[in-house]
Design an enzyme around this catalytic site. Structure first.
Site, PDB file in Angstrom:
ATOM      1  N   ARG A  46      49.909   7.883  69.042  1.00  0.00           N
ATOM      2  CA  ARG A  46      49.632   8.737  70.193  1.00  0.00           C
ATOM      3  C   ARG A  46      49.886  10.217  69.909  1.00  0.00           C
ATOM      4  O   ARG A  46      49.394  11.073  70.604  1.00  0.00           O
ATOM      5  CB  ARG A  46      50.473   8.283  71.395  1.00  0.00           C
ATOM      6  CG  ARG A  46      49.804   7.116  72.105  1.00  0.00           C
ATOM      7  CD  ARG A  46      50.589   6.672  73.286  1.00  0.00           C
ATOM      8  NE  ARG A  46      51.900   6.150  72.886  1.00  0.00           N
ATOM      9  CZ  ARG A  46      52.771   5.604  73.725  1.00  0.00           C
ATOM     10  NH1 ARG A  46      52.480   5.507  75.005  1.00  0.00           N
ATOM     11  NH2 ARG A  46      53.917   5.135  73.293  1.00  0.00           N
ATOM     12  N   ILE A  90      46.420   2.383  73.347  1.00  0.00           N
ATOM     13  CA  ILE A  90      45.995   0.983  73.283  1.00  0.00           C
ATOM     14  C   ILE A  90      45.421   0.468  74.592  1.00  0.00           C
ATOM     15  O   ILE A  90      44.748  -0.544  74.622  1.00  0.00           O
ATOM     16  CB  ILE A  90      47.139   0.053  72.813  1.00  0.00           C
ATOM     17  CG1 ILE A  90      48.367   0.268  73.664  1.00  0.00           C
ATOM     18  CG2 ILE A  90      47.428   0.210  71.366  1.00  0.00           C
ATOM     19  CD1 ILE A  90      49.529  -0.554  73.179  1.00  0.00           C
ATOM     20  N   LYS A 152      58.357  -9.046  64.424  1.00  0.00           N
ATOM     21  CA  LYS A 152      59.307  -9.605  65.359  1.00  0.00           C
ATOM     22  C   LYS A 152      59.744  -8.537  66.372  1.00  0.00           C
ATOM     23  O   LYS A 152      59.590  -7.358  66.072  1.00  0.00           O
ATOM     24  CB  LYS A 152      60.495 -10.191  64.620  1.00  0.00           C
ATOM     25  CG  LYS A 152      61.439  -9.149  64.005  1.00  0.00           C
ATOM     26  CD  LYS A 152      62.596  -9.824  63.356  1.00  0.00           C
ATOM     27  CE  LYS A 152      63.787  -9.843  64.269  1.00  0.00           C
ATOM     28  NZ  LYS A 152      64.655  -8.660  64.154  1.00  0.00           N
ATOM     29  N   ASP A 181      58.364 -12.377  58.818  1.00  0.00           N
ATOM     30  CA  ASP A 181      59.825 -12.355  58.782  1.00  0.00           C
ATOM     31  C   ASP A 181      60.149 -11.751  57.425  1.00  0.00           C
ATOM     32  O   ASP A 181      59.993 -12.409  56.390  1.00  0.00           O
ATOM     33  CB  ASP A 181      60.412 -13.759  58.885  1.00  0.00           C
ATOM     34  CG  ASP A 181      61.936 -13.709  58.932  1.00  0.00           C
ATOM     35  OD1 ASP A 181      62.528 -12.981  58.125  1.00  0.00           O
ATOM     36  OD2 ASP A 181      62.532 -14.404  59.771  1.00  0.00           O
ATOM     37  N   HIS A 182      60.575 -10.500  57.412  1.00  0.00           N
ATOM     38  CA  HIS A 182      60.610  -9.792  56.128  1.00  0.00           C
ATOM     39  C   HIS A 182      61.621 -10.413  55.155  1.00  0.00           C
ATOM     40  O   HIS A 182      61.529 -10.194  53.958  1.00  0.00           O
ATOM     41  CB  HIS A 182      60.825  -8.288  56.314  1.00  0.00           C
ATOM     42  CG  HIS A 182      62.222  -7.880  56.627  1.00  0.00           C
ATOM     43  ND1 HIS A 182      62.754  -7.973  57.877  1.00  0.00           N
ATOM     44  CD2 HIS A 182      63.203  -7.375  55.841  1.00  0.00           C
ATOM     45  CE1 HIS A 182      64.010  -7.533  57.856  1.00  0.00           C
ATOM     46  NE2 HIS A 182      64.315  -7.170  56.617  1.00  0.00           N
ATOM     47  N   LYS A 186      61.766 -11.177  50.522  1.00  0.00           N
ATOM     48  CA  LYS A 186      62.780 -10.727  49.564  1.00  0.00           C
ATOM     49  C   LYS A 186      62.726 -11.612  48.325  1.00  0.00           C
ATOM     50  O   LYS A 186      62.671 -12.834  48.436  1.00  0.00           O
ATOM     51  CB  LYS A 186      64.180 -10.779  50.203  1.00  0.00           C
ATOM     52  CG  LYS A 186      64.369  -9.737  51.305  1.00  0.00           C
ATOM     53  CD  LYS A 186      65.782  -9.738  51.843  1.00  0.00           C
ATOM     54  CE  LYS A 186      65.906  -8.895  53.087  1.00  0.00           C
ATOM     55  NZ  LYS A 186      66.133  -7.478  52.868  1.00  0.00           N
ATOM     56  N   GLU A 220      76.056  -6.999  57.643  1.00  0.00           N
ATOM     57  CA  GLU A 220      75.543  -5.624  57.548  1.00  0.00           C
ATOM     58  C   GLU A 220      76.670  -4.639  57.768  1.00  0.00           C
ATOM     59  O   GLU A 220      77.553  -4.876  58.599  1.00  0.00           O
ATOM     60  CB  GLU A 220      74.477  -5.394  58.618  1.00  0.00           C
ATOM     61  CG  GLU A 220      73.233  -6.217  58.425  1.00  0.00           C
ATOM     62  CD  GLU A 220      72.167  -5.798  59.416  1.00  0.00           C
ATOM     63  OE1 GLU A 220      71.339  -4.952  59.047  1.00  0.00           O
ATOM     64  OE2 GLU A 220      72.172  -6.291  60.548  1.00  0.00           O
ATOM     65  N   ASP A 239      68.315 -11.402  67.228  1.00  0.00           N
ATOM     66  CA  ASP A 239      67.860 -10.408  66.256  1.00  0.00           C
ATOM     67  C   ASP A 239      67.906 -10.961  64.821  1.00  0.00           C
ATOM     68  O   ASP A 239      67.097 -10.591  63.990  1.00  0.00           O
ATOM     69  CB  ASP A 239      68.752  -9.158  66.375  1.00  0.00           C
ATOM     70  CG  ASP A 239      68.277  -8.000  65.518  1.00  0.00           C
ATOM     71  OD1 ASP A 239      67.091  -7.649  65.622  1.00  0.00           O
ATOM     72  OD2 ASP A 239      69.083  -7.452  64.735  1.00  0.00           O
ATOM     73  N   HIS A 244      65.784 -14.605  60.698  1.00  0.00           N
ATOM     74  CA  HIS A 244      66.136 -14.482  59.286  1.00  0.00           C
ATOM     75  C   HIS A 244      67.045 -15.613  58.792  1.00  0.00           C
ATOM     76  O   HIS A 244      66.787 -16.215  57.755  1.00  0.00           O
ATOM     77  CB  HIS A 244      66.804 -13.136  59.007  1.00  0.00           C
ATOM     78  CG  HIS A 244      66.011 -11.952  59.475  1.00  0.00           C
ATOM     79  ND1 HIS A 244      64.643 -11.906  59.398  1.00  0.00           N
ATOM     80  CD2 HIS A 244      66.386 -10.771  60.032  1.00  0.00           C
ATOM     81  CE1 HIS A 244      64.215 -10.738  59.872  1.00  0.00           C
ATOM     82  NE2 HIS A 244      65.252 -10.048  60.274  1.00  0.00           N
ATOM     83  N   LYS A 344      77.046  -6.860  62.559  1.00  0.00           N
ATOM     84  CA  LYS A 344      76.863  -5.436  62.255  1.00  0.00           C
ATOM     85  C   LYS A 344      78.223  -4.760  62.177  1.00  0.00           C
ATOM     86  O   LYS A 344      79.213  -5.279  62.689  1.00  0.00           O
ATOM     87  CB  LYS A 344      76.030  -4.786  63.349  1.00  0.00           C
ATOM     88  CG  LYS A 344      74.614  -5.310  63.379  1.00  0.00           C
ATOM     89  CD  LYS A 344      73.647  -4.273  63.892  1.00  0.00           C
ATOM     90  CE  LYS A 344      72.236  -4.809  63.929  1.00  0.00           C
ATOM     91  NZ  LYS A 344      71.545  -4.721  62.656  1.00  0.00           N
ATOM     92  N   LYS A 349      77.877  -4.574  53.169  1.00  0.00           N
ATOM     93  CA  LYS A 349      76.572  -5.231  53.243  1.00  0.00           C
ATOM     94  C   LYS A 349      76.621  -6.371  52.232  1.00  0.00           C
ATOM     95  O   LYS A 349      76.933  -6.147  51.053  1.00  0.00           O
ATOM     96  CB  LYS A 349      75.491  -4.227  52.863  1.00  0.00           C
ATOM     97  CG  LYS A 349      74.072  -4.771  52.928  1.00  0.00           C
ATOM     98  CD  LYS A 349      73.102  -3.634  52.596  1.00  0.00           C
ATOM     99  CE  LYS A 349      71.704  -4.149  52.314  1.00  0.00           C
ATOM    100  NZ  LYS A 349      70.811  -4.080  53.444  1.00  0.00           N
TER     101      LYS A 349
HETATM  102  C1  BG6 Z   1      65.878  -6.650  61.279  1.00  0.00           C
HETATM  103  C2  BG6 Z   1      66.844  -6.560  62.407  1.00  0.00           C
HETATM  104  O1  BG6 Z   1      64.961  -7.683  61.507  1.00  0.00           O
HETATM  105  O2  BG6 Z   1      66.579  -6.906  60.069  1.00  0.00           O
HETATM  106  C3  BG6 Z   1      67.870  -5.462  62.149  1.00  0.00           C
HETATM  107  O3  BG6 Z   1      66.151  -6.267  63.622  1.00  0.00           O
HETATM  108  C4  BG6 Z   1      68.525  -5.685  60.810  1.00  0.00           C
HETATM  109  O4  BG6 Z   1      68.852  -5.428  63.179  1.00  0.00           O
HETATM  110  C5  BG6 Z   1      67.482  -5.884  59.718  1.00  0.00           C
HETATM  111  O5  BG6 Z   1      69.326  -4.556  60.534  1.00  0.00           O
HETATM  112  C6  BG6 Z   1      68.145  -6.272  58.405  1.00  0.00           C
HETATM  113  O6  BG6 Z   1      67.197  -6.224  57.382  1.00  0.00           O
HETATM  114  P1  BG6 Z   1      67.617  -5.907  55.863  1.00  0.00           P
HETATM  115  O7  BG6 Z   1      66.372  -6.101  55.093  1.00  0.00           O
HETATM  116  O8  BG6 Z   1      68.124  -4.499  55.870  1.00  0.00           O
HETATM  117  O9  BG6 Z   1      68.698  -6.883  55.536  1.00  0.00           O
END
Ligand code: BG6
Length: 493
Positions: A46, A90, A152, A181-182, A186, A220, A239, A244, A344, A349
């Site tokens: 936008r 949109i 997500k 789902d990233h 990995k 994290e 979350d 994950h 968190k 980490k």
């Molecule tokens: C995201 C969550 O899907 O994954 C975040 O919404 C989180 O809260 C993140 O911090 C963690 O991803 P990564 O790849 O940094 O472990």
């Protein structure tokens, strides 16, 4: 692989995900020669960018966030020609007309109808509108070549996920839908399947005869930072656990597919999620611990309490930490506790899977200072990327003294500048490989697993919300959860 010419549309092209992850990922794929030979990325947003100022903005972000910042001006020039910015709303039909025009222009240039990849990096409340826009304007009607990637959160709970899946099923074919789902992109997570099914020596031990318990940790160090507004309505269960951690669980615990093929792998994962024993509402306190971070210190610096973070309700009871115990009711896993924790503002980490083997040694070694420790297999996901097998060994010397030792495979050494999760996943989506994406039934099962917990935590009074100082490893209650069965959280550092 030769990928057909593709128009890539990023809804939310000026958003945070596009800035930090998507453009750097497209750029790295390009640098690695993995993008289709002809492609155009159309960023929709936008904000009023001009073509040139948008390209400059992408350039800055690539320098800031890409794993690859060592490129020449010519290489950048060549890449930037593949980016088009288009101001769009949109909810405005003319934006879809414009998209159509842009597609036609690309197709004319390529001399064929290209594939279309739509990345919906937008708030969930806009998904319906965009999907129906794509449908009404027939922009994604090539069932085999047009794909839509959804970020997500995929739903807010089970019923909203079912509703969303129905809506999408009425709009697209399941084969066109890519739910991302990233974590599945990995390297170290993908390697779990390679490790289990590509070797013959681990799988025979991968069951309740030999495994005592399994732990999955995704810790994290970051807090909610500037995402308080979103996070306060989500919490760690939604979350992280629903997606994950349950996806990692699938990789660790699923049955072997006969062939390493998308639908078979997704079937086995869905089967696994179905066999996860549902926790009854009255037992929630026994199986779960939730907590929220209080003020503390991280790396020697003060960290404020969650309730004082911007965008967070000062009386919030949203959990920033979850620890829980699951059982899987199938032949392989009956009786084996699977512990999970995520949070968190923790000390470090650290994401890892630990497989804790049973003690089945028969020989009694002469008494010595070091007692026998059970074998452990640790799969470090991030930031360490390695696999460690701990075993007992004879201490060099004249006596039969035993000492723990480790065999280590350091994944980082071979993958230190390896592709990031989004690169893998975007390439798969461009190529039409949905193995690493979630199918509708998996998503619904995952919501089903946490449904009773969500309800109890939101509406019940059985489950206290503990607090933990920022910079710690979470509340003591999380340790108690394991102590009851003689376990403790295991870490490799
Ligand atoms: C995201 C969550 O899907 O994954 C975040 O919404 C989180 O809260 C993140 O911090 C963690 O991803 P990564 O790849 O940094 O472990």
């Amino acid at each position: 692989i030769q990928i057909k010419p593709t128009s890539i549309v990023v809804f939310g092209g000026t958003g945070d995900l596009a800035k930090r992850k998507l453009f750097p990922a497209f750029f790295n794929l390009y640098m690695d020669g993995r993008m289709p030979s002809q492609f155009q990325i159309i960023a929709l947003g936008r904000q009023p960018y001009e073509q040139e100022s948008f390209r400059d903005y992408v350039h800055e972000n690539i320098l800031a966030f890409s794993r690859n910042t060592n490129f020449s001006q010519e290489q950048w020039q060549a890449f930037q020609d593949h980016i088009t910015f288009h101001k769009a709303h949109i909810d405005d039909d003319s934006s879809y007309d414009d998209l159509n025009m842009l597609f036609n222009k690309n197709d004319a240039l390529w001399g064929e109808r290209g594939n279309r990849l739509f990345y919906l990096s937008i708030a969930p409340s806009f998904i319906e509108q965009v999907s129906s826009g794509l449908k009404r304007f027939q922009l994604a009607d090539d069932v085999t070549g047009d794909r839509i990637i959804f970020e997500k959160p995929f739903g807010y709970d089970k019923s909203s996920a079912i509703r969303l899946n129905k809506l999408l099923a009425n709009t697209f074919h399941e084969q066109q839908i890519y739910r991302i789902d990233h974590y599945l992109g990995k390297e170290t997570v993908q390697n779990i399947l390679a490790f289990r099914f590509g070797n013959s020596i681990f799988e025979p031990l991968w069951n309740n005869r030999h495994i005592d318990s399994v732990q999955i940790t995704v810790a994290e160090q970051v807090g909610v930072e500037n995402r308080g507004g979103y996070y306060d309505h989500s919490g760690a269960l939604r979350d992280m656990i629903q997606n994950h951690l349950l996806q990692i669980l699938c990789m660790v615990a699923m049955e072997a597919p006969e062939e390493f093929e998308s639908e078979q792998i997704r079937d086995r994962k869905a089967d696994l999620l179905k066999s996860v024993r549902r926790i009854k509402r009255e037992d929630i306190n026994h199986y779960t611990v939730r907590a929220q971070y209080d003020a503390g210190q991280i790396n020697g610096l003060p960290k404020k309490a969650y309730r004082d973070e911007p965008g967070v309700n000062p009386l919030s009871t949203t959990e920033t930490f979850v620890a829980m115990k699951f059982y899987i009711d199938n032949e392989r896993w009956l009786g084996v506790p699977f512990y999970m924790r995520t949070g968190k503002s923790l000390q470090q980490k650290h994401s890892a899977v630990v497989i804790n083997f049973k003690d089945s040694t028969k020989t009694k070694f002469p008494a010595n200072k070091n007692s026998i420790e059970n074998n452990q297999l640790t799969i470090n996901i991030q930031p360490e990327m390695d696999i460690r097998l701990s075993f007992m060994s004879k201490q060099p010397g004249l006596d039969m003294e035993m000492t723990p030792a480790q065999m280590v495979f350091d994944y980082f050494q071979c993958a230190s500048n390896g592709p990031e999760a989004y690169e893998t996943l975007l390439l798969d989506a461009l190529d039409g490989d949905s193995t690493l994406f979630m199918r509708s039934d998996q998503v619904e099962e995952a919501w089903d697993i946490i449904e009773a917990i969500q309800e109890e935590w939101e509406h019940g009074d059985l489950s206290p919300i503990y607090s933990y100082p920022a910079g710690s490893w979470g509340p003591e209650a999380a340790d108690e959860l394991l102590k009851r069965q003689g376990h403790r959280w295991l870490s490799s550092f």
